[in-house]
Design a protein around this motif. Structure first.
Motif, PDB file in Angstrom:
ATOM      1  N   SER A 188     -89.837  99.451   0.769  1.00 58.73           N
ATOM      2  CA  SER A 188     -90.926 100.320   1.184  1.00 58.73           C
ATOM      3  C   SER A 188     -90.297 100.615   2.759  1.00 58.73           C
ATOM      4  O   SER A 188     -89.699  99.664   3.344  1.00 58.73           O
ATOM      5  CB  SER A 188     -92.230 100.148   1.168  1.00 58.73           C
ATOM      6  N   GLY A 189     -90.217 101.824   3.190  1.00 57.76           N
ATOM      7  CA  GLY A 189     -90.092 102.129   4.975  1.00 57.76           C
ATOM      8  C   GLY A 189     -90.991 101.278   5.985  1.00 57.76           C
ATOM      9  O   GLY A 189     -90.619 100.345   6.269  1.00 57.76           O
ATOM     10  N   GLY A 190     -92.200 100.957   5.375  1.00 60.79           N
ATOM     11  CA  GLY A 190     -92.907  99.794   6.555  1.00 60.79           C
ATOM     12  C   GLY A 190     -92.648  98.601   6.063  1.00 60.79           C
ATOM     13  O   GLY A 190     -92.020  97.397   7.064  1.00 60.79           O
ATOM     14  N   GLN A 191     -92.047  97.973   5.063  1.00 62.25           N
ATOM     15  CA  GLN A 191     -91.201  96.779   4.655  1.00 62.25           C
ATOM     16  C   GLN A 191     -90.092  96.888   5.453  1.00 62.25           C
ATOM     17  O   GLN A 191     -89.494  95.517   6.664  1.00 62.25           O
ATOM     18  CB  GLN A 191     -91.075  96.914   3.289  1.00 62.25           C
ATOM     19  N   LYS A 192     -89.240  97.388   5.557  1.00 59.88           N
ATOM     20  CA  LYS A 192     -87.777  98.013   6.256  1.00 59.88           C
ATOM     21  C   LYS A 192     -88.009  97.656   8.337  1.00 59.88           C
ATOM     22  O   LYS A 192     -87.359  97.113   8.222  1.00 59.88           O
ATOM     23  CB  LYS A 192     -87.350  99.096   5.895  1.00 59.88           C
ATOM     24  N   GLN A 193     -89.349  98.574   8.602  1.00 58.31           N
ATOM     25  CA  GLN A 193     -89.285  98.414   9.794  1.00 58.31           C
ATOM     26  C   GLN A 193     -90.234  96.533   9.631  1.00 58.31           C
ATOM     27  O   GLN A 193     -89.503  95.972  11.221  1.00 58.31           O
ATOM     28  CB  GLN A 193     -90.964  99.190   9.868  1.00 58.31           C
ATOM     29  N   ARG A 194     -89.977  96.481   9.319  1.00 58.57           N
ATOM     30  CA  ARG A 194     -90.917  94.508   9.554  1.00 58.57           C
ATOM     31  C   ARG A 194     -89.513  93.716   9.193  1.00 58.57           C
ATOM     32  O   ARG A 194     -89.209  92.699   9.865  1.00 58.57           O
ATOM     33  CB  ARG A 194     -92.081  94.504   8.648  1.00 58.57           C
ATOM     34  N   VAL A 195     -88.275  94.205   8.337  1.00 48.20           N
ATOM     35  CA  VAL A 195     -86.991  93.359   8.714  1.00 48.20           C
ATOM     36  C   VAL A 195     -86.388  93.836   9.849  1.00 48.20           C
ATOM     37  O   VAL A 195     -86.221  92.643  10.705  1.00 48.20           O
ATOM     38  CB  VAL A 195     -86.598  93.635   7.060  1.00 48.20           C
ATOM     39  N   ALA A 196     -86.712  95.083  10.498  1.00 51.26           N
ATOM     40  CA  ALA A 196     -85.753  95.140  11.854  1.00 51.26           C
ATOM     41  C   ALA A 196     -86.792  94.551  12.895  1.00 51.26           C
ATOM     42  O   ALA A 196     -85.926  94.392  13.886  1.00 51.26           O
ATOM     43  CB  ALA A 196     -86.092  96.479  11.487  1.00 51.26           C
ATOM     44  N   ILE A 197     -87.983  94.202  12.607  1.00 50.56           N
ATOM     45  CA  ILE A 197     -88.732  93.858  13.930  1.00 50.56           C
ATOM     46  C   ILE A 197     -88.450  92.363  13.770  1.00 50.56           C
ATOM     47  O   ILE A 197     -88.375  91.531  14.918  1.00 50.56           O
ATOM     48  CB  ILE A 197     -90.346  94.120  13.470  1.00 50.56           C
ATOM     49  N   ALA A 198     -88.193  91.662  13.042  1.00 49.74           N
ATOM     50  CA  ALA A 198     -88.115  90.344  11.738  1.00 49.74           C
ATOM     51  C   ALA A 198     -86.413  90.361  12.627  1.00 49.74           C
ATOM     52  O   ALA A 198     -86.525  89.457  13.850  1.00 49.74           O
ATOM     53  CB  ALA A 198     -87.665  89.633  11.207  1.00 49.74           C
ATOM     54  N   ARG A 199     -85.683  90.447  12.756  1.00 53.16           N
ATOM     55  CA  ARG A 199     -84.511  90.859  13.283  1.00 53.16           C
ATOM     56  C   ARG A 199     -83.881  91.000  14.532  1.00 53.16           C
ATOM     57  O   ARG A 199     -83.727  89.885  15.141  1.00 53.16           O
ATOM     58  CB  ARG A 199     -83.543  92.009  12.182  1.00 53.16           C
ATOM     59  N   ALA A 200     -85.333  91.854  15.089  1.00 52.35           N
ATOM     60  CA  ALA A 200     -85.332  92.399  16.276  1.00 52.35           C
ATOM     61  C   ALA A 200     -85.868  90.898  17.395  1.00 52.35           C
ATOM     62  O   ALA A 200     -85.220  90.864  18.516  1.00 52.35           O
ATOM     63  CB  ALA A 200     -85.728  93.108  17.222  1.00 52.35           C
ATOM     64  N   MET A 201     -86.517  90.501  16.512  1.00 52.83           N
ATOM     65  CA  MET A 201     -87.239  88.642  17.736  1.00 52.83           C
ATOM     66  C   MET A 201     -86.478  87.723  17.157  1.00 52.83           C
ATOM     67  O   MET A 201     -87.437  86.855  17.795  1.00 52.83           O
ATOM     68  CB  MET A 201     -88.840  89.261  17.140  1.00 52.83           C
ATOM     69  N   ILE A 202     -85.771  87.381  16.420  1.00 55.25           N
ATOM     70  CA  ILE A 202     -84.293  86.235  15.860  1.00 55.25           C
ATOM     71  C   ILE A 202     -84.594  85.773  16.496  1.00 55.25           C
ATOM     72  O   ILE A 202     -84.141  84.443  16.718  1.00 55.25           O
ATOM     73  CB  ILE A 202     -84.588  86.437  14.574  1.00 55.25           C
ATOM     74  N   GLN A 203     -83.785  86.614  17.801  1.00 59.45           N
ATOM     75  CA  GLN A 203     -83.249  85.601  19.505  1.00 59.45           C
ATOM     76  C   GLN A 203     -84.575  85.459  20.006  1.00 59.45           C
ATOM     77  O   GLN A 203     -84.163  85.167  21.403  1.00 59.45           O
ATOM     78  CB  GLN A 203     -81.922  86.215  19.908  1.00 59.45           C
ATOM     79  N   LYS A 204     -85.890  85.498  19.906  1.00 55.99           N
ATOM     80  CA  LYS A 204     -86.515  85.425  20.772  1.00 55.99           C
ATOM     81  C   LYS A 204     -86.189  85.926  22.735  1.00 55.99           C
ATOM     82  O   LYS A 204     -86.119  85.742  23.460  1.00 55.99           O
ATOM     83  CB  LYS A 204     -87.280  84.437  21.282  1.00 55.99           C
ATOM     84  N   PRO A 205     -86.357  87.503  22.272  1.00 55.40           N
ATOM     85  CA  PRO A 205     -86.368  88.127  23.251  1.00 55.40           C
ATOM     86  C   PRO A 205     -86.948  88.623  24.190  1.00 55.40           C
ATOM     87  O   PRO A 205     -88.490  87.983  23.427  1.00 55.40           O
ATOM     88  CB  PRO A 205     -85.354  89.954  22.179  1.00 55.40           C
ATOM     89  N   ARG A 206     -87.247  88.333  25.942  1.00 55.31           N
ATOM     90  CA  ARG A 206     -88.228  88.795  26.594  1.00 55.31           C
ATOM     91  C   ARG A 206     -88.654  90.282  26.849  1.00 55.31           C
ATOM     92  O   ARG A 206     -89.479  90.889  26.874  1.00 55.31           O
ATOM     93  CB  ARG A 206     -86.829  88.673  27.631  1.00 55.31           C
ATOM     94  N   ILE A 207     -87.453  91.366  26.089  1.00 57.51           N
ATOM     95  CA  ILE A 207     -88.140  92.515  25.766  1.00 57.51           C
ATOM     96  C   ILE A 207     -87.453  93.064  24.436  1.00 57.51           C
ATOM     97  O   ILE A 207     -86.881  93.052  24.149  1.00 57.51           O
ATOM     98  CB  ILE A 207     -87.483  94.194  26.629  1.00 57.51           C
ATOM     99  N   LEU A 208     -88.617  93.757  23.847  1.00 61.61           N
ATOM    100  CA  LEU A 208     -88.357  94.644  22.573  1.00 61.61           C
ATOM    101  C   LEU A 208     -88.123  95.568  22.811  1.00 61.61           C
ATOM    102  O   LEU A 208     -89.187  96.406  23.781  1.00 61.61           O
ATOM    103  CB  LEU A 208     -89.553  93.939  21.933  1.00 61.61           C
ATOM    104  N   LEU A 209     -87.599  96.906  22.521  1.00 58.61           N
ATOM    105  CA  LEU A 209     -87.320  98.498  22.618  1.00 58.61           C
ATOM    106  C   LEU A 209     -87.748  98.391  21.493  1.00 58.61           C
ATOM    107  O   LEU A 209     -86.831  98.547  20.593  1.00 58.61           O
ATOM    108  CB  LEU A 209     -86.165  98.064  23.610  1.00 58.61           C
ATOM    109  N   ALA A 210     -88.236  99.351  21.326  1.00 56.90           N
ATOM    110  CA  ALA A 210     -88.907 100.330  20.207  1.00 56.90           C
ATOM    111  C   ALA A 210     -88.907 101.762  20.015  1.00 56.90           C
ATOM    112  O   ALA A 210     -89.647 102.696  21.410  1.00 56.90           O
ATOM    113  CB  ALA A 210     -89.661 100.362  19.506  1.00 56.90           C
ATOM    114  N   ASP A 211     -87.622 102.808  19.517  1.00 54.80           N
ATOM    115  CA  ASP A 211     -87.963 103.937  20.132  1.00 54.80           C
ATOM    116  C   ASP A 211     -88.867 105.102  18.698  1.00 54.80           C
ATOM    117  O   ASP A 211     -87.982 104.766  17.786  1.00 54.80           O
ATOM    118  CB  ASP A 211     -86.130 104.586  20.005  1.00 54.80           C
ATOM    119  N   GLU A 212     -89.875 105.516  18.481  1.00 52.95           N
ATOM    120  CA  GLU A 212     -91.138 106.279  17.250  1.00 52.95           C
ATOM    121  C   GLU A 212     -90.636 105.096  16.235  1.00 52.95           C
ATOM    122  O   GLU A 212     -90.405 104.892  15.310  1.00 52.95           O
ATOM    123  CB  GLU A 212     -89.426 107.021  17.309  1.00 52.95           C
TER     124      GLU A 212
END
Ligand SMILES: Nc1ncnc2c1ncn2[C@@H]1O[C@H](COP(=O)(O)OP(=O)(O)OP(=O)(O)O)[C@@H](O)[C@H]1O
Ligand SMILES: [Mg+2]
Length: 241
Positions: free
Chosen positions: A144-168
């Motif tokens: 689902s859309g929400g699940q896809k976005q959660r996959v994207a968040i897991a991917r964004a955070m996997i390297q423990k970045p200092r900053i998370l940037l989110a566009d809409e």
């Protein structure tokens, strides 16, 4: 400060003329802050986000990210920085359609040459964390859309970045899925991740701890009075003397 933009301008050459998209942007963001940027369509929010995310470079002014002046960095230096310090989440998820959720989350680890076994372990854990432990082998079109976005968040955070940037990040989601994305953001911010998020939705912006408004390429207001109000360039130069 994790981010300092000082008198930043961004122009795009368009044939015979130049589009001045951003004008004297000044913003300082403290480590651990959670900032929402709102403003009308075409006002320059994504352009500003692309600068912060080192996907593009400033025309004029300086950009200091985590103490490093990136205004003069080469493409290679910028891509290293992106890999190590910044996580991205987009409205349209930007997952690789042919790959499973697990493989999508492994992508940044593969770039960083993390051994395969560790990639799988870490990506599995990251997906469990966002509530998708039972969807590891699903491809994006099976989520689902929400699940896809959660996959994207897991991917964004996997390297423990200092900053998370989110566009809409909730732009394409129903309100329940949007809410679960906002809860994840809150948790990540509580753990110390600095978040800068663009949104049209005032309920979503209300979740951030600070709000800034972009209008016609200028930051017109900011909860923190760190940003000087609109000033013509001459005056700013005058002040610097
Ligand atoms: N590569 C480019 N070349 C020329 N003009 C551009 C370029 N990128 C953006 N612009 C212009 O900059 C302005 C701001 O665009 P931007 O995408 O930053 O707006 P935005 O605030 O994110 O809007 P939206 O809410 O619709 O996403 C627009 O007028 C756009 O046409
Ligand atoms: Mg945009």
């Amino acid at each position: 400060m994790i981010l300092e933009m000082k008198n930043v301008y961004k122009d795009f050459p368009q044939g015979d003329f130049t589009v001045n998209v951003l004008k004297h942007i000044n913003i300082r963001v403290k480590e651990g802050d959670y900032v929402a940027i709102t403003g009308p369509s075409g006002s320059g929010k994504t352009t500003m986000m692309n600068l912060i995310g080192c996907l593009d470079t400033v025309t004029k002014g300086s950009m200091i990210l985590d103490g490093e002046d990136v205004s003069t960095y080469t493409d290679n230096q910028l891509s290293d920085l992106r890999l190590n310090k910044i996580g991205f989440v987009f409205q349209t998820f930007e997952l690789l359609g042919q790959k499973s959720a697990l493989k999508n989350v492994c992508v940044p680890l593969a770039f960083a040459k993390v051994p395969k076994k560790e990639q799988i372990e870490r990506a599995t854990e990251a997906l469990q964390r966002v509530g998708l432990g039972d969807r590891l082998d699903f491809k994006p079109n099976q989520l689902s859309g929400g699940q896809k976005q959660r996959v994207a968040i897991a991917r964004a955070m996997i390297q423990k970045p200092r900053i998370l940037l989110a566009d809409e990040p909730t732009g394409a989601l129903d309100s329940a899925s949007g809410q679960s994305v906002m809860e994840l953001f809150e948790q990540l911010n509580n753990e110390g991740t600095t978040i800068i998020m663009i949104t049209h939705d005032s309920d979503v912006a209300a979740k951030a701890h600070r709000r800034a408004v972009m209008k016609d390429g200028v930051l017109t207001s900011d909860d923190e009075d760190l940003v000087p109000p609109y000033k013509p360039e001459e005056e700013v130069e005058e002040d610097a003397k």
